[in-house]
Design a protein around this motif. Structure first.
Motif, PDB file in Angstrom:
ATOM      1  N   ALA A  58      74.130  31.177  12.834  1.00  0.00           N
ATOM      2  CA  ALA A  58      75.573  30.962  12.729  1.00  0.00           C
ATOM      3  C   ALA A  58      75.961  29.632  13.352  1.00  0.00           C
ATOM      4  CB  ALA A  58      76.327  32.098  13.416  1.00  0.00           C
ATOM      5  N   ALA A  59      77.002  29.001  12.776  1.00  0.00           N
ATOM      6  CA  ALA A  59      77.539  27.773  13.344  1.00  0.00           C
ATOM      7  C   ALA A  59      78.586  28.079  14.403  1.00  0.00           C
ATOM      8  CB  ALA A  59      78.141  26.899  12.245  1.00  0.00           C
ATOM      9  N   ARG A  60      79.369  29.135  14.213  1.00  0.00           N
ATOM     10  CA  ARG A  60      80.377  29.566  15.183  1.00  0.00           C
ATOM     11  C   ARG A  60      80.369  31.080  15.237  1.00  0.00           C
ATOM     12  NH1 ARG A  60      84.574  25.832  16.103  1.00  0.00           N
ATOM     13  NH2 ARG A  60      85.291  27.279  17.702  1.00  0.00           N
ATOM     14  N   VAL A  61      80.693  31.628  16.399  1.00  0.00           N
ATOM     15  CA  VAL A  61      80.818  33.072  16.569  1.00  0.00           C
ATOM     16  C   VAL A  61      82.046  33.325  17.429  1.00  0.00           C
ATOM     17  CG1 VAL A  61      79.769  35.210  17.395  1.00  0.00           C
ATOM     18  CG2 VAL A  61      78.315  33.394  16.467  1.00  0.00           C
ATOM     19  N   GLU A  86      83.197  40.699  15.020  1.00  0.00           N
ATOM     20  CA  GLU A  86      82.840  39.287  15.136  1.00  0.00           C
ATOM     21  C   GLU A  86      83.256  38.544  13.866  1.00  0.00           C
ATOM     22  OE1 GLU A  86      78.859  39.439  17.972  1.00  0.00           O
ATOM     23  OE2 GLU A  86      78.641  39.239  15.800  1.00  0.00           O
ATOM     24  N   LEU A  87      83.571  37.272  14.042  1.00  0.00           N
ATOM     25  CA  LEU A  87      83.751  36.370  12.913  1.00  0.00           C
ATOM     26  C   LEU A  87      82.760  35.237  13.089  1.00  0.00           C
ATOM     27  CD1 LEU A  87      86.865  35.247  11.078  1.00  0.00           C
ATOM     28  CD2 LEU A  87      85.344  33.478  11.947  1.00  0.00           C
ATOM     29  N   VAL A  88      81.866  35.074  12.115  1.00  0.00           N
ATOM     30  CA  VAL A  88      80.831  34.053  12.213  1.00  0.00           C
ATOM     31  C   VAL A  88      80.929  33.114  11.014  1.00  0.00           C
ATOM     32  CG1 VAL A  88      79.296  35.622  13.452  1.00  0.00           C
ATOM     33  CG2 VAL A  88      79.077  35.400  10.979  1.00  0.00           C
ATOM     34  N   SER A  89      80.551  31.867  11.219  1.00  0.00           N
ATOM     35  CA  SER A  89      80.510  30.916  10.109  1.00  0.00           C
ATOM     36  C   SER A  89      79.093  30.383   9.980  1.00  0.00           C
ATOM     37  CB  SER A  89      81.493  29.765  10.341  1.00  0.00           C
ATOM     38  OG  SER A  89      81.079  28.943  11.410  1.00  0.00           O
ATOM     39  N   PHE A  90      78.711  30.049   8.739  1.00  0.00           N
ATOM     40  CA  PHE A  90      77.371  29.528   8.501  1.00  0.00           C
ATOM     41  C   PHE A  90      77.356  28.804   7.152  1.00  0.00           C
ATOM     42  CE2 PHE A  90      77.657  33.789   6.853  1.00  0.00           C
ATOM     43  CZ  PHE A  90      77.029  33.757   5.625  1.00  0.00           C
ATOM     44  N   ARG A  91      76.381  27.939   6.989  1.00  0.00           N
ATOM     45  CA  ARG A  91      76.182  27.217   5.734  1.00  0.00           C
ATOM     46  C   ARG A  91      75.216  28.013   4.859  1.00  0.00           C
ATOM     47  NH1 ARG A  91      78.958  22.576   4.210  1.00  0.00           N
ATOM     48  NH2 ARG A  91      78.477  21.564   6.197  1.00  0.00           N
ATOM     49  N   LEU A  92      75.588  28.239   3.606  1.00  0.00           N
ATOM     50  CA  LEU A  92      74.764  29.062   2.716  1.00  0.00           C
ATOM     51  C   LEU A  92      73.609  28.239   2.161  1.00  0.00           C
ATOM     52  CD1 LEU A  92      75.132  32.016   1.938  1.00  0.00           C
ATOM     53  CD2 LEU A  92      76.209  31.267  -0.184  1.00  0.00           C
ATOM     54  N   PRO A  93      72.365  28.627   2.416  1.00  0.00           N
ATOM     55  CA  PRO A  93      71.202  27.843   1.964  1.00  0.00           C
ATOM     56  C   PRO A  93      70.940  28.030   0.466  1.00  0.00           C
ATOM     57  CG  PRO A  93      70.484  29.823   3.102  1.00  0.00           C
ATOM     58  CD  PRO A  93      71.971  29.788   3.236  1.00  0.00           C
ATOM     59  N   PRO A  94      70.231  27.085  -0.149  1.00  0.00           N
ATOM     60  CA  PRO A  94      69.973  27.153  -1.602  1.00  0.00           C
ATOM     61  C   PRO A  94      69.174  28.381  -2.026  1.00  0.00           C
ATOM     62  CG  PRO A  94      69.490  24.950  -0.743  1.00  0.00           C
ATOM     63  CD  PRO A  94      69.717  25.836   0.445  1.00  0.00           C
TER      64      PRO A  94
END
Length: 454
Positions: free
Chosen positions: A139-142, A151-159
């Motif tokens: 996760a980039a942020r939690v 929880e609210l988490v952010s992340f970059r979706l991989p190919p």
């Protein structure tokens, strides 16, 4: 509300900007006339030159009629004295920024005597957020809500993600867990997605759910990283002190690189379970010698944003599995998001968010529902608000499939009987229940505001 901000440094100016945008009557107090002149040219605020801890200055500025006084000067002592004086004058609520660990620990016992409504420590809150991110390295942020139940988490979706191209309405069944994709940033275009939305590689995704469900969702999406064990921290400030304490208690091995020899020695005595080195994060040979290439995480926490970004990017290119940088400058936010650096922490923004959430809760205290917490995501374009439902309201006991919401607004989570629930079409808001709302509308102050206008 009539709000006084004492101290016009970085946090004071950020807070003033946020509160003016919400149409509050803001007065800023500072001893620096030039700083006040600059603020007056950019914001619709009343400026008063004076010492915020002075009884005469606060009285002359009219603080006795304030709904809230926020003291965020560089001095803890001035902030505490300012709040005490404002409280004695008649201010209804006071908030103090207190950074010294010794003072902060004592204030739990002295809050009532000092007339403090809220105490916030930017460095401690930043350290807590970094520690949460290291718990879920993918996760980039939690961010925690509902007292840690959601929880609210952010992340970059991989190919290679298995959820690409699938309508969001089908993902809970595919993943086998109840989570909600509540916001998507696609190349700067922000969406509050509906069930027909399909995710693409490279999307920055914001996911919410119960704490135990989030971890399982990451495993089902094939984004599980092994546990963080070895962490290198650049910079020896207060955030580093709080973070290193937390990480060593969790069983992690921590190395700290601090360029000031006296501070390095001080940290060595304060943090006996950490390895403290005297050196610069720009010394790449030193970092590599200390295991940067095989480190589970690298965290750049010096006072220079640009240096933190560059050091974190170098760490990522050298093999560090997770990199985090402290970045306070808003103008650098987009640069960070467009780079390989996924996680950037801003103590200034975190502090402003916490205080704005408190302002909203005070402002709505006479209404049927209150804002209990507030978190901004996607560079401030989207807000996540936690409400406590009232005993009466048009939104109560209406199945979500029949509830007409304001455009750009989503009910992301319910909290009932101590449990976080991702809602379906037949779920409904119950009296006194917790409600997590994701919205692009920055005017929401009460739960009634989520309903579409007739």
């Amino acid at each position: 509300m009539r709000i006084f901000i004492v101290g016009c440094g970085k946090i004071g100016q950020t807070l003033a900007r946020e509160l003016v945008a919400e149409a509050h009557d803001v007065t800023v107090v500072d001893t620096d006339e030039q700083v006040l002149a600059n603020i007056a040219n950019t914001l619709d605020v009343i400026c008063f030159t004076g010492n915020g801890a002075s009884f005469l200055a606060l009285r002359d500025a009219g603080a006795e009629s304030a709904d809230l006084v926020v003291a965020v000067t560089e001095s803890d002592e001035v902030n505490m004295l300012c709040c005490l004086t404002a409280h004695k004058l008649g201010a209804k609520h006071t908030v103090a920024r207190v950074r010294n660990p010794e003072y902060f620990d004592q204030l739990y016992f002295l809050k009532e005597d000092l007339g403090l409504s809220m105490v916030i420590n930017p460095e401690l809150t930043a350290a807590q957020e970094i520690a949460r991110i290291l718990r879920i390295p993918s996760a980039a942020r939690v961010e925690l809500f509902a007292k840690g139940r959601a929880e609210l988490v952010s992340f970059r979706l991989p190919p290679e993600s298995p959820i690409l191209g699938i309508p969001l309405s089908q993902l809970p069944q595919k993943l086998g867990v109840r989570v909600l994709f509540c916001a998507v940033d696609r190349a700067g275009e922000v969406s509050i997605p509906d069930g027909t939305f399909r995710l693409c590689a490279g999307d920055r995704v914001y996911l919410t759910g119960a704490t135990e469900e989030i971890g399982e969702a990451f495993r089902r999406m094939g984004m599980v990283s092994s546990r963080v064990r070895d962490v290198i921290i650049a910079g020896g400030g207060r955030i580093t002190y709080y973070l290193a304490n937390s990480l060593t208690k969790a069983g992690m091995r921590v190395k700290i690189v601090e360029r000031n020899e006296a501070r390095a020695e001080e940290l060595g005595s304060l943090l006996p379970r950490c390895t403290v080195l005297c050196g610069s994060m720009a010394d790449h040979e030193l970092l590599l010698e200390e295991g940067l290439a095989s480190a589970d995480a690298f965290v750049a926490l010096t006072g220079l944003d640009e240096g933190n970004i560059l050091a974190a990017m170098y760490a990522a290119s050298s093999g560090a599995r997770k990199v985090i940088a402290k970045v306070n400058n808003r103008n650098l936010t987009r640069l960070v998001q467009d780079s390989s650096l996924e996680s950037a922490i801003s103590p200034r923004e975190i502090t402003a968010n916490r205080i704005v959430a408190y302002v909203r809760s005070v402002n709505a205290s006479l209404e049927s529902s209150n804002v209990e917490s507030l978190f901004q995501i996607v560079g401030g374009k989207v807000e996540v608000l936690e409400f406590r439902a009232g005993r009466e309201g048009a939104y109560l006991r209406v199945p979500f499939k029949d509830l007409r919401l304001r455009p750009g607004t989503l009910i992301a989570c319910l909290v009932r009987n101590g449990k976080a629930i991702i809602p379906g079409g037949t779920d409904r808001i119950e009296p006194r229940g917790g409600v997590l709302v994701v919205t692009r509308d920055h005017r929401l102050t009460a739960l009634e505001d989520i309903l579409a206008e007739e």
